[in-house]
Write a protein that holds these residues in place. Structure first.
Motif, PDB file in Angstrom:
ATOM      1  N   ASP A  29     -25.281  23.649 -11.250  1.00 33.39           N
ATOM      2  CA  ASP A  29     -23.953  24.683 -11.916  1.00 33.39           C
ATOM      3  C   ASP A  29     -24.486  24.933 -13.447  1.00 33.39           C
ATOM      4  O   ASP A  29     -24.226  25.888 -13.615  1.00 33.39           O
ATOM      5  N   GLU A  61     -25.160  28.624 -14.792  1.00 27.90           N
ATOM      6  CA  GLU A  61     -24.499  29.030 -16.173  1.00 27.90           C
ATOM      7  C   GLU A  61     -25.213  29.528 -16.934  1.00 27.90           C
ATOM      8  O   GLU A  61     -25.112  30.530 -17.712  1.00 27.90           O
ATOM      9  N   ASN A  94     -27.065  32.963 -15.777  1.00 32.18           N
ATOM     10  CA  ASN A  94     -26.316  34.091 -16.193  1.00 32.18           C
ATOM     11  C   ASN A  94     -26.319  34.450 -17.489  1.00 32.18           C
ATOM     12  O   ASN A  94     -26.087  35.779 -17.908  1.00 32.18           O
ATOM     13  N   ARG A  95     -26.225  33.378 -18.587  1.00 30.55           N
ATOM     14  CA  ARG A  95     -26.049  33.977 -19.824  1.00 30.55           C
ATOM     15  C   ARG A  95     -27.476  34.464 -20.460  1.00 30.55           C
ATOM     16  O   ARG A  95     -27.375  35.604 -21.032  1.00 30.55           O
TER      17      ARG A  95
END
Length: 274
Positions: free
Chosen positions: A83, A87, A90-91
């Motif tokens: 996970d 994250e 996506n950043r």
């Protein structure tokens, strides 16, 4: 075609069976993807996979729209670490997974692309890259296969499949690449139709009793019949029916049934389990 790239009759049967199973599970946005991913991983002998939707592949600004994963369940990679990597992607997709982003340059508007890591980056620069050291070593993975295809009638929204193999294992061969490409080619056109998108309201998001009432409605029961089958009061069933209508954005049983028929969803109701 080179012999190594040919798919066998049993491969075609496996893909066809996988497609049929996914259609049976199509009203559950997670269940059909989990089944597709685990079936394909068995077919090509892979340990870790991601299946989801991604926007921005053609524009070069990728953005995750939802995923299911395979691998952490069997301890191949800790879920928390997985996970965290998502994250970070996506950043900063360009910084975090530049090889995949580079692959989007080969995105065909009609067919997307299906490539191995070795099609994009040679071993020497790969094994010394920050991408490999930061991401792949934490997964215990090495070889990667990416396959993206456009979702029909959805502007730059794409079916995305990423498959990994562990370190000290061989790369994906031409036959396995073709198996992934052919599987994506039959699944992607059905996303948003018989196969639910991540944006579709899912029966699994309803409370367990509401799911049971939903199954009764889809099998043609009225409130009284559903109440008798489930040993609930008609008033309680009626309250669940209202909840179901709100959840799916419909105002009648006719609209609810039409939604299922129009999407080509079956009566397997995997969401009744658990």
């Amino acid at each position: 075609m080179a012999k190594s790239a040919r798919i066998r009759a049993e491969d075609c049967r496996a893909i066809s069976g996988l497609l049929g199973d996914c259609r049976d599970l199509g009203d559950d946005r997670h269940a059909w993807r989990e089944h597709a991913l685990s079936g394909l991983a068995r077919l090509i002998d892979a340990e870790l996979g991601i299946l989801g939707e991604m926007a921005g592949c053609r524009s070069g600004r990728p953005r995750d729209l939802g995923t299911v994963t395979l691998g952490w369940q069997a301890g191949f990679v800790p879920r928390r670490a997985f996970d965290a990597h998502f994250e970070a992607f996506n950043r900063e997709p360009d910084t975090y997974m530049p090889t995949m982003v580079e692959g989007f340059r080969y995105f065909d508007p009609a067919e997307g692309f299906c490539l191995r890591r070795t099609d994009l980056r040679a071993d020497r620069p790969w094994y010394t890259s920050a991408e490999y050291q930061r991401t792949m070593t934490s997964f215990g993975a090495d070889h990667i296969l990416w396959c993206f295809r456009p979702i029909p009638h959805a502007s730059d929204n794409n079916f995305g499949l990423v498959i990994f193999r562990g370190r000290r294992r061989r790369d994906f061969d031409a036959r396995e690449l073709r198996l992934v490409r052919e599987t994506a080619a039959v699944l992607a056109p059905l996303v948003g139709g018989p196969l639910a998108r991540f944006t579709d309201p899912s029966p699994r998001d309803l409370p367990p009793r509401a799911r049971q009432v939903l199954a009764c409605l889809l099998e043609g029961d009225g409130d009284k019949q559903a109440a008798a089958r489930l040993r609930l009061s008609p008033h309680t069933v009626n309250q669940y029916v209202k909840l179901i209508f709100r959840h799916f954005g419909v105002s009648s049983r006719t609209e609810l049934l039409a939604r299922w028929i129009r999407r080509g969803w079956g009566s397997r109701f995997s969401w009744l389990e658990g």
